[in-house]
Scaffold this motif. Structure first.
Motif, PDB file in Angstrom:
ATOM      1  N   UNK A  17       0.821  -1.214   0.000  1.00  0.00           N
ATOM      2  CA  UNK A  17       0.000   0.000   0.000  1.00  0.00           C
ATOM      3  C   UNK A  17       0.854   1.261   0.000  1.00  0.00           C
ATOM      4  N   UNK A  18       0.308   2.292  -0.609  1.00  0.00           N
ATOM      5  CA  UNK A  18       0.882   3.629  -0.538  1.00  0.00           C
ATOM      6  C   UNK A  18       0.151   4.347   0.592  1.00  0.00           C
ATOM      7  N   UNK A  19       0.876   4.731   1.642  1.00  0.00           N
ATOM      8  CA  UNK A  19       0.278   5.336   2.832  1.00  0.00           C
ATOM      9  C   UNK A  19       0.680   6.795   2.948  1.00  0.00           C
ATOM     10  N   UNK A  20      -0.284   7.646   3.266  1.00  0.00           N
ATOM     11  CA  UNK A  20      -0.010   9.068   3.478  1.00  0.00           C
ATOM     12  C   UNK A  20      -0.860   9.572   4.634  1.00  0.00           C
ATOM     13  N   UNK A  21      -0.258  10.394   5.485  1.00  0.00           N
ATOM     14  CA  UNK A  21      -1.003  11.002   6.585  1.00  0.00           C
ATOM     15  C   UNK A  21      -1.843  12.146   6.033  1.00  0.00           C
ATOM     16  N   UNK A  22      -3.152  12.082   6.264  1.00  0.00           N
ATOM     17  CA  UNK A  22      -4.065  13.148   5.859  1.00  0.00           C
ATOM     18  C   UNK A  22      -4.063  14.236   6.936  1.00  0.00           C
ATOM     19  N   UNK A  39      -5.256   8.428   7.843  1.00  0.00           N
ATOM     20  CA  UNK A  39      -4.270   7.982   6.852  1.00  0.00           C
ATOM     21  C   UNK A  39      -4.978   7.525   5.595  1.00  0.00           C
ATOM     22  N   UNK A  40      -4.470   7.964   4.440  1.00  0.00           N
ATOM     23  CA  UNK A  40      -4.999   7.452   3.171  1.00  0.00           C
ATOM     24  C   UNK A  40      -4.177   6.228   2.777  1.00  0.00           C
ATOM     25  N   UNK A  41      -4.873   5.218   2.294  1.00  0.00           N
ATOM     26  CA  UNK A  41      -4.256   3.952   1.883  1.00  0.00           C
ATOM     27  C   UNK A  41      -4.685   3.681   0.446  1.00  0.00           C
ATOM     28  N   UNK A  42      -3.722   3.547  -0.451  1.00  0.00           N
ATOM     29  CA  UNK A  42      -4.023   3.248  -1.850  1.00  0.00           C
ATOM     30  C   UNK A  42      -3.377   1.926  -2.218  1.00  0.00           C
ATOM     31  N   UNK A  43      -4.202   1.018  -2.782  1.00  0.00           N
ATOM     32  CA  UNK A  43      -3.731  -0.311  -3.179  1.00  0.00           C
ATOM     33  C   UNK A  43      -4.286  -0.642  -4.562  1.00  0.00           C
ATOM     34  N   UNK A  44      -3.599  -1.539  -5.267  1.00  0.00           N
ATOM     35  CA  UNK A  44      -4.071  -1.944  -6.591  1.00  0.00           C
ATOM     36  C   UNK A  44      -5.069  -3.089  -6.518  1.00  0.00           C
ATOM     37  N   UNK A  45      -5.148  -3.757  -5.362  1.00  0.00           N
ATOM     38  CA  UNK A  45      -6.086  -4.869  -5.171  1.00  0.00           C
ATOM     39  C   UNK A  45      -7.011  -4.573  -3.998  1.00  0.00           C
ATOM     40  N   UNK A  76     -12.825   4.578   7.373  1.00  0.00           N
ATOM     41  CA  UNK A  76     -13.870   5.594   7.386  1.00  0.00           C
ATOM     42  C   UNK A  76     -14.479   5.817   6.010  1.00  0.00           C
ATOM     43  N   UNK A  77     -13.708   5.539   4.962  1.00  0.00           N
ATOM     44  CA  UNK A  77     -14.185   5.777   3.601  1.00  0.00           C
ATOM     45  C   UNK A  77     -13.437   4.847   2.660  1.00  0.00           C
ATOM     46  N   UNK A  78     -14.105   4.391   1.626  1.00  0.00           N
ATOM     47  CA  UNK A  78     -13.483   3.527   0.615  1.00  0.00           C
ATOM     48  C   UNK A  78     -14.057   3.859  -0.752  1.00  0.00           C
ATOM     49  N   UNK A  85      -7.713   1.046  -5.317  1.00  0.00           N
ATOM     50  CA  UNK A  85      -8.599   0.986  -4.159  1.00  0.00           C
ATOM     51  C   UNK A  85      -8.070   1.988  -3.131  1.00  0.00           C
ATOM     52  N   UNK A  86      -8.846   3.013  -2.881  1.00  0.00           N
ATOM     53  CA  UNK A  86      -8.437   4.080  -1.959  1.00  0.00           C
ATOM     54  C   UNK A  86      -9.293   4.015  -0.706  1.00  0.00           C
ATOM     55  N   UNK A  87      -8.640   4.008   0.430  1.00  0.00           N
ATOM     56  CA  UNK A  87      -9.342   3.955   1.710  1.00  0.00           C
ATOM     57  C   UNK A  87      -8.792   5.031   2.639  1.00  0.00           C
ATOM     58  N   UNK A  88      -9.636   5.464   3.538  1.00  0.00           N
ATOM     59  CA  UNK A  88      -9.214   6.384   4.595  1.00  0.00           C
ATOM     60  C   UNK A  88      -9.348   5.632   5.912  1.00  0.00           C
TER      61      UNK A  88
END
Length: 96
Positions: A17-22, A39-45, A76-78, A85-88
């Motif tokens: 995952x690509x992780x970034x602090x929001x 934290x935002x989490x971006x994954x390809x799966x 909290x969000x997807x 696939x982006x999640x918070x």
């Protein structure tokens, strides 16, 4: 950054995952203090490399953080955007 150990633990848990602090901000109640982090989490799966959905993995994982306890963690969000696939993730870290 008070959430550094938590971010490192998440990177070990979901290395794909690509992780970034929001945002990160202090949190206090009458008896406890800590940090609220988003934290935002971006994954390809949709699933993690171990085959579990991220929500199930987070619910079951015991985080070992120096002088902090993960009191609450949730997605909290997807959304799915451009094949990613982006999640918070919202988490509450209490000072131990």
């Amino acid at each position: 950054m008070r959430a550094g150990a938590f971010l490192r633990a998440l990177r070990l848990l979901i290395p794909e995952a690509d992780l970034n602090i929001v945002h990160e901000r202090p949190w206090h109640s009458l008896t406890f203090g800590g940090t609220q982090i988003c934290i935002s989490v971006t994954m390809t799966n949709a699933e993690t490399t171990c085959g579990l959905p991220l929500s199930a993995m987070l619910a079951e994982h015991e985080f070992c953080l120096p002088r902090q306890i993960v009191a609450d963690i949730a997605i909290a969000q997807a959304v799915v955007a451009d094949g990613a696939y982006c999640r918070i993730i919202d988490a509450l870290l209490l000072d131990d």
